[in-house]
Write a protein that holds these residues in place. Sequence first.
Motif, PDB file in Angstrom:
ATOM      1  N   SER A  70     -12.675   4.754  34.475  1.00  0.00           N
ATOM      2  CA  SER A  70     -13.095   5.089  33.113  1.00  0.00           C
ATOM      3  C   SER A  70     -11.955   5.550  32.225  1.00  0.00           C
ATOM      4  N   THR A  71     -10.830   5.968  32.809  1.00  0.00           N
ATOM      5  CA  THR A  71      -9.746   6.510  31.984  1.00  0.00           C
ATOM      6  C   THR A  71      -8.489   5.667  31.983  1.00  0.00           C
ATOM      7  N   ALA A  86      -6.866  11.353  31.131  1.00  0.00           N
ATOM      8  CA  ALA A  86      -6.581  10.839  29.795  1.00  0.00           C
ATOM      9  C   ALA A  86      -5.510  11.652  29.091  1.00  0.00           C
ATOM     10  N   THR A 138     -12.102  12.947  32.278  1.00  0.00           N
ATOM     11  CA  THR A 138     -11.172  13.064  31.156  1.00  0.00           C
ATOM     12  C   THR A 138      -9.848  13.669  31.553  1.00  0.00           C
TER      13      THR A 138
END
Length: 344
Positions: free
Chosen positions: A161-162, A37, A34
């Motif tokens: 994933s980000t 992000a 994260t």
Amino acid sequence: MDMDGWKLTVVLPAVALALAGCGDSADNAGINATDNADAQTDSSVAASQGSVSPDNEMREWLDSLDEGASILTISGAVTSTGEYTTADDPRYGGVSVDVFRPGSGGGSARAGSNADGPYALTIYTDALHEDEPDNVVRAWINLVLPEGAQAGERYAIASFSTADEHQVQAHVRGDGHAWTFAHQVEGELHLVELGESVTAAWHFDAADGNREDAARVAVEGAVSGLAFTPQPQAQYELTVNGDSETHLGRIAINTTNTGDILSIGNRISLMLPSGITTGEYTLSDRASDDALRVILSQHTIEQLDGTLTLTEREGVFDADIRFETSGEDSVSLNGRLEELVLNE
């Protein structure tokens, strides 16, 4: 186009590009990085949209490379050895050469097609981890471009994933899952050429976790004029009990001693014998000397009838395929298979 005195050649796709596979596929499902992000800086946002020339070091890399060649430097917790791994190296059973192709999907990775992308780069080298300084392994980076990427642009790099839709997805891996740096990814990629071949330069940082004390690597490199490798792909309309859908996706080919098994999507498999040549073939749900077998794993049928018309060009096969079934499920398929490399 002339950028600060350095000539940038932009080549638009000249072939029907469409549709990465093996141990190097971008399978980052479950990664919950994260950091990127919420840590998007103004400069990285600009990098995802701005048209700028590569810096001096990147220019030097690109100027020094032969057509199809690459340079990849990894430093930090992992150090590249400066050697380039090829398919001829006896340590590795699989192909270990750079490849430019459609995104292969899986996990958070983008899946692409030959004509429209998004496209992926896999670049190899040899490297060693600081925890095992005597164990040199095959290493690679995966870079998956955003959909609609254009030559002459630069893009921010983030983790699988980000990454948002305008960013490049990236990670670094060691052979046999020796190590993976797929978190806290941040950097830039300069896309010089994109079409029948790709030319690009990049630099990014990555970590092996989301902790503040996670091990980190810095990655720099470039590739010049790497030719596009199309993927085997299927495009067809499938109708099941009156409901129709259009499918476009990669074909998985499993080679056996007797031939090839093509998985063309929707749990449909096509069995082709070794040494098959061009021509028109009858399709059936039962194996016989007179017909090629089609397996529909998720449908209940009594009989399947159809044809496969196989053509060849430049060492690969294309095929027009159609069939319909009777039984509990009524299934019909009409479409095309492309870029098939078959068992001889």
